[in-house]
Design a protein around this motif. Structure first.
Motif, PDB file in Angstrom:
ATOM      1  N   TRP A 250       0.842  -1.191   0.000  1.00  0.00           N
ATOM      2  CA  TRP A 250       0.000   0.000   0.000  1.00  0.00           C
ATOM      3  C   TRP A 250       0.878   1.242   0.000  1.00  0.00           C
ATOM      4  CZ3 TRP A 250      -5.436   0.932   0.562  1.00  0.00           C
ATOM      5  CH2 TRP A 250      -6.228  -0.220   0.477  1.00  0.00           C
ATOM      6  N   LEU A 251       0.366   2.273  -0.630  1.00  0.00           N
ATOM      7  CA  LEU A 251       1.045   3.559  -0.693  1.00  0.00           C
ATOM      8  C   LEU A 251       0.152   4.616  -0.046  1.00  0.00           C
ATOM      9  CD1 LEU A 251       3.576   5.015  -2.016  1.00  0.00           C
ATOM     10  CD2 LEU A 251       1.997   5.644  -3.868  1.00  0.00           C
ATOM     11  N   VAL A 252       0.714   5.361   0.906  1.00  0.00           N
ATOM     12  CA  VAL A 252       0.042   6.542   1.457  1.00  0.00           C
ATOM     13  C   VAL A 252       0.793   7.745   0.906  1.00  0.00           C
ATOM     14  CG1 VAL A 252      -0.595   7.807   3.543  1.00  0.00           C
ATOM     15  CG2 VAL A 252      -0.651   5.297   3.537  1.00  0.00           C
ATOM     16  N   TYR A 253       0.095   8.640   0.214  1.00  0.00           N
ATOM     17  CA  TYR A 253       0.784   9.692  -0.540  1.00  0.00           C
ATOM     18  C   TYR A 253      -0.035  10.980  -0.551  1.00  0.00           C
ATOM     19  CZ  TYR A 253      -2.626   8.573  -4.188  1.00  0.00           C
ATOM     20  OH  TYR A 253      -3.802   8.372  -4.883  1.00  0.00           O
ATOM     21  N   ALA A 254       0.664  12.094  -0.774  1.00  0.00           N
ATOM     22  CA  ALA A 254       0.004  13.377  -0.945  1.00  0.00           C
ATOM     23  C   ALA A 254      -0.341  13.547  -2.421  1.00  0.00           C
ATOM     24  CB  ALA A 254       0.913  14.504  -0.477  1.00  0.00           C
ATOM     25  N   ASP A 255      -1.611  13.785  -2.728  1.00  0.00           N
ATOM     26  CA  ASP A 255      -2.019  13.932  -4.126  1.00  0.00           C
ATOM     27  C   ASP A 255      -1.662  15.325  -4.651  1.00  0.00           C
ATOM     28  OD1 ASP A 255      -3.996  15.703  -3.216  1.00  0.00           O
ATOM     29  OD2 ASP A 255      -5.612  14.230  -3.338  1.00  0.00           O
ATOM     30  N   ASP A 256      -2.089  15.638  -5.860  1.00  0.00           N
ATOM     31  CA  ASP A 256      -1.732  16.905  -6.494  1.00  0.00           C
ATOM     32  C   ASP A 256      -2.263  18.119  -5.745  1.00  0.00           C
ATOM     33  OD1 ASP A 256      -0.426  15.493  -8.454  1.00  0.00           O
ATOM     34  OD2 ASP A 256      -2.076  15.578  -9.899  1.00  0.00           O
ATOM     35  N   HIS A 257      -3.258  17.903  -4.907  1.00  0.00           N
ATOM     36  CA  HIS A 257      -3.830  18.991  -4.111  1.00  0.00           C
ATOM     37  C   HIS A 257      -3.234  19.036  -2.698  1.00  0.00           C
ATOM     38  CE1 HIS A 257      -6.798  19.624  -7.266  1.00  0.00           C
ATOM     39  NE2 HIS A 257      -7.078  18.326  -7.230  1.00  0.00           N
ATOM     40  N   GLY A 258      -2.293  18.117  -2.414  1.00  0.00           N
ATOM     41  CA  GLY A 258      -1.694  18.061  -1.088  1.00  0.00           C
ATOM     42  C   GLY A 258      -2.495  17.279  -0.080  1.00  0.00           C
ATOM     43  N   ASP A 259      -3.560  16.620  -0.526  1.00  0.00           N
ATOM     44  CA  ASP A 259      -4.374  15.807   0.368  1.00  0.00           C
ATOM     45  C   ASP A 259      -3.810  14.386   0.444  1.00  0.00           C
ATOM     46  OD1 ASP A 259      -6.196  17.911   0.771  1.00  0.00           O
ATOM     47  OD2 ASP A 259      -7.300  17.373  -1.057  1.00  0.00           O
ATOM     48  N   TRP A 260      -3.835  13.815   1.633  1.00  0.00           N
ATOM     49  CA  TRP A 260      -3.305  12.468   1.825  1.00  0.00           C
ATOM     50  C   TRP A 260      -4.309  11.422   1.378  1.00  0.00           C
ATOM     51  CZ3 TRP A 260       1.682  11.983   2.555  1.00  0.00           C
ATOM     52  CH2 TRP A 260       2.381  13.009   3.176  1.00  0.00           C
ATOM     53  N   GLN A 261      -3.801  10.427   0.630  1.00  0.00           N
ATOM     54  CA  GLN A 261      -4.621   9.337   0.117  1.00  0.00           C
ATOM     55  C   GLN A 261      -3.907   8.011   0.388  1.00  0.00           C
ATOM     56  OE1 GLN A 261      -7.482  10.267  -0.911  1.00  0.00           O
ATOM     57  NE2 GLN A 261      -7.169  12.398  -1.506  1.00  0.00           N
ATOM     58  N   ALA A 262      -4.642   6.906   0.304  1.00  0.00           N
ATOM     59  CA  ALA A 262      -4.058   5.571   0.471  1.00  0.00           C
ATOM     60  C   ALA A 262      -4.635   4.632  -0.575  1.00  0.00           C
ATOM     61  CB  ALA A 262      -4.348   5.028   1.873  1.00  0.00           C
ATOM     62  N   LYS A 263      -3.777   3.815  -1.187  1.00  0.00           N
ATOM     63  CA  LYS A 263      -4.265   2.829  -2.154  1.00  0.00           C
ATOM     64  C   LYS A 263      -3.285   1.664  -2.238  1.00  0.00           C
ATOM     65  CE  LYS A 263      -2.309   4.681  -6.478  1.00  0.00           C
ATOM     66  NZ  LYS A 263      -2.657   5.144  -7.841  1.00  0.00           N
ATOM     67  N   ASP A 264      -3.812   0.473  -2.581  1.00  0.00           N
ATOM     68  CA  ASP A 264      -2.932  -0.668  -2.792  1.00  0.00           C
ATOM     69  C   ASP A 264      -2.313  -0.535  -4.178  1.00  0.00           C
ATOM     70  OD1 ASP A 264      -4.417  -2.986  -4.641  1.00  0.00           O
ATOM     71  OD2 ASP A 264      -5.825  -1.683  -3.576  1.00  0.00           O
ATOM     72  N   VAL A 265      -1.012  -0.816  -4.273  1.00  0.00           N
ATOM     73  CA  VAL A 265      -0.276  -0.580  -5.514  1.00  0.00           C
ATOM     74  C   VAL A 265       0.363  -1.836  -6.103  1.00  0.00           C
ATOM     75  CG1 VAL A 265       0.171   1.874  -5.155  1.00  0.00           C
ATOM     76  CG2 VAL A 265       1.702   0.191  -4.117  1.00  0.00           C
ATOM     77  N   ALA A 266       0.402  -2.939  -5.346  1.00  0.00           N
ATOM     78  CA  ALA A 266       0.976  -4.171  -5.904  1.00  0.00           C
ATOM     79  C   ALA A 266       0.653  -5.358  -5.018  1.00  0.00           C
ATOM     80  CB  ALA A 266       2.492  -4.047  -6.047  1.00  0.00           C
ATOM     81  N   PRO A 267       0.421  -6.535  -5.627  1.00  0.00           N
ATOM     82  CA  PRO A 267       0.295  -7.768  -4.837  1.00  0.00           C
ATOM     83  C   PRO A 267       1.678  -8.235  -4.398  1.00  0.00           C
ATOM     84  CG  PRO A 267       0.167  -8.281  -7.158  1.00  0.00           C
ATOM     85  CD  PRO A 267       0.252  -6.777  -7.074  1.00  0.00           C
ATOM     86  N   ILE A 268       1.722  -8.987  -3.317  1.00  0.00           N
ATOM     87  CA  ILE A 268       2.988  -9.560  -2.838  1.00  0.00           C
ATOM     88  C   ILE A 268       2.875 -11.073  -2.906  1.00  0.00           C
ATOM     89  CG2 ILE A 268       4.598  -9.742  -0.898  1.00  0.00           C
ATOM     90  CD1 ILE A 268       3.401  -7.092   0.137  1.00  0.00           C
ATOM     91  N   GLY A 269       3.644 -11.682  -3.774  1.00  0.00           N
ATOM     92  CA  GLY A 269       3.703 -13.138  -3.841  1.00  0.00           C
ATOM     93  C   GLY A 269       2.737 -13.786  -4.795  1.00  0.00           C
ATOM     94  N   GLU A 270       1.543 -13.233  -4.935  1.00  0.00           N
ATOM     95  CA  GLU A 270       0.520 -13.816  -5.799  1.00  0.00           C
ATOM     96  C   GLU A 270       0.323 -15.309  -5.527  1.00  0.00           C
ATOM     97  OE1 GLU A 270       0.423 -12.630  -9.889  1.00  0.00           O
ATOM     98  OE2 GLU A 270       1.631 -10.852  -9.520  1.00  0.00           O
ATOM     99  N   VAL A 271       0.357 -15.660  -4.247  1.00  0.00           N
ATOM    100  CA  VAL A 271       0.148 -17.045  -3.807  1.00  0.00           C
ATOM    101  C   VAL A 271      -1.224 -17.131  -3.161  1.00  0.00           C
ATOM    102  CG1 VAL A 271       0.955 -18.868  -2.263  1.00  0.00           C
ATOM    103  CG2 VAL A 271       2.616 -17.401  -3.448  1.00  0.00           C
ATOM    104  N   LYS A 272      -2.004 -18.159  -3.518  1.00  0.00           N
ATOM    105  CA  LYS A 272      -3.325 -18.326  -2.941  1.00  0.00           C
ATOM    106  C   LYS A 272      -3.220 -18.433  -1.419  1.00  0.00           C
ATOM    107  CE  LYS A 272      -7.541 -21.127  -3.192  1.00  0.00           C
ATOM    108  NZ  LYS A 272      -8.200 -22.307  -3.791  1.00  0.00           N
TER     109      LYS A 272
END
Length: 487
Positions: free
Chosen positions: A336-358
């Motif tokens: 997950w990434l927690v980041y400041a967007d273009d307006h300076g507001d903090w956002q959170a989103k998942d950006v990649a799977p880890i392992g891709e194992v069931k």
């Protein structure tokens, strides 16, 4: 609440002060290099002085990772830095009944190149009993190492300054719950100017996930407790509908006045046998699903993010234009990434799977390189370290993986990115059983393409217990990294 502002000596000299502490609504207390007695200034002085401080800062310091010569990449920005390469690795270790003295202990390993004891244990200091040794952290001056126990909420304070090769236990805090108003499960310590911030995992009332951040002074005196927001008491934070009150890690980005916390689970879960817990549907409902962004100056929660699956360790980027942090969800197996967007507001989103194992691989620790380009992710489930190219933080790509052991937990990386250290233990009742219960400290070199083993210590054979958290030590320290928080 005191607001501490660290000022470079050059800037402080222009203003006749070294450190400023905002004590309340009306005064600013300062300390000169030679004086122990505080001087109090009215706030109108503060309004005039702060712009001057900022201007002086612009002339005296640039916040660039290259400026730091060495240290562990995930350390507090307020910490006194190691000059050159680390000389010791301190390992906070869980005691095992019937193994050696059975007690938790702080183990010191020599990692100085050319030393006759390189890769060997040079000191081991036991504490009273088994406390579920977990994380640890230095005070800002690096004179003390605070080591916490999750099960009984004891905190052990070691002198690592007098002789860094032989830490000495100097104080034990054994009334944590009573002093803090019911916070339990201290998760290490994070250096702030003149004090430590202790994120907790649980509470004394119901042993569930509702918990708090706690502050102590460097001399071990309690300062304040800050309870995490809940749906019933969001404390003014946006995203109140997600607030669950759970906590785990806490990290600061001073120049953005940002304090970020993550979440795990409460005492009743982390002291339960892992197999029993995972087969209990009710227990599995009680894991944190949030991260919280706080106003660091006021310690007020500003926004609650929904981050499902127990987000654990937080790693802020070091670049002076990089306004983001990574975490990994243990139960969701995602970055997950927690980041400041273009307006300076903090956002959170998942950006990649880890392992891709069931079923997931249970990522438990991460380490971000000092240039913000490479992220190492330890996965307890399959014992692998996965390496991601995160030069584009919005689109991480896995570039390498290495089998470290049958289980692996923590990873610590040198500032130059050339050395990584791994330990094995997650929690006493969650570690694997039988032959899979490897307990070790393993060191590797990293050349940008692959991990190559340099030494391996078997903590079971050495009768030292379960190796958990690592921190770097040295006889050669530089000044504190001095920064000033800005909005």
């Amino acid at each position: 609440m005191n607001l501490i502002v660290s000022i470079p000596r050059a800037a402080a000299g222009q203003l006749g002060m070294r450190q400023a502490v905002l004590e309340g609504p009306k005064t600013l207390t300062t300390f000169t290099r030679s004086m122990k007695t505080p001087i109090k200034y009215p706030l109108n002085f503060v309004r005039v002085a702060l712009p001057a401080i900022a201007a002086a800062l612009a002339l005296t310091i640039t916040f660039k990772p290259q400026a730091c010569r060495a240290d562990e990449t995930c350390s507090s920005p307020y910490l006194a830095r190691i000059e050159g390469q680390e000389e010791f690795v301190y390992v906070w270790t869980l005691g095992v009944e019937g193994l050696g003295d059975g007690a938790d202990k702080l183990v010191t390993v020599d990692v100085k190149p050319g030393s006759p004891t390189y890769g060997k244990v040079v000191s081991s200091v036991s504490v009273e009993g088994r406390n579920e040794a977990h994380h640890a952290g230095f005070t800002d001056d690096r004179r003390q190492l605070w080591c916490a126990g999750l099960e009984n909420s004891r905190v052990f304070i070691f002198d690592v300054h007098t002789d860094p090769s032989k830490p000495k236990l100097t104080k034990t805090i054994d009334n944590f719950a009573e002093t803090t108003g019911g916070a339990v499960g201290p998760h290490g310590a994070y250096a702030l100017p003149g004090r430590v911030l202790i994120p907790c995992l649980s509470n004394a009332k119901d042993k569930g996930g509702r918990t708090a951040l706690v502050e102590y002074s460097n001399d071990g005196n309690y300062i304040m407790t800050h309870w995490l927001p809940t749906k019933d008491d969001a404390r003014g934070a946006a995203g109140a509908q997600f607030a669950d009150g759970y906590g785990y890690d806490a990290r600061v980005l001073p120049r953005k006045n940002a304090l970020l916390t993550s979440s795990f689970t409460g005492w009743k879960n982390y002291t339960m046998d892992f197999g029993k817990m995972t087969s209990d549907p009710e227990a599995m409902k009680h894991f944190g699903q949030t991260m919280v962004m706080w106003d660091f100056h006021t310690r007020q929660p500003k926004k609650v993010f929904q981050v499902p699956g127990a987000p654990l360790e937080i790693r802020w980027a070091w670049g002076d234009q990089h306004n983001y942090a990574f975490t990994a969800t243990a139960l969701g197996s995602k970055l997950w990434l927690v980041y400041a967007d273009d307006h300076g507001d903090w956002q959170a989103k998942d950006v990649a799977p880890i392992g891709e194992v069931k079923g997931g691989v249970l990522p438990v620790d991460i380490s971000l390189s000092a240039d913000d380009k490479t992220l190492f992710v330890d996965c307890f489930g399959d014992g692998k370290c996965r390496v991601f190219d995160v030069s584009d933080p919005q689109h991480p790509k896995q570039i390498y993986e290495k089998q470290i052991g049958k289980q692996v937990n923590m990873v610590s990386q040198s500032w130059d990115g050339k050395r990584l250290y791994f330990t094995s233990s997650l929690l006493a009742r969650w570690d694997k059983k039988g032959a899979d219960n490897e307990q070790f400290l393993r060191a590797y070199g990293w050349d940008g393409k692959e991990l190559k083993a340099t030494f391996d210590l078997d903590f079971t054979a050495l009768k030292l217990g379960r190796a958990h958290h690592m921190l770097f030590g040295s006889t050669k320290l530089g000044p504190n990294r001095t920064t000033i928080a800005s909005r």
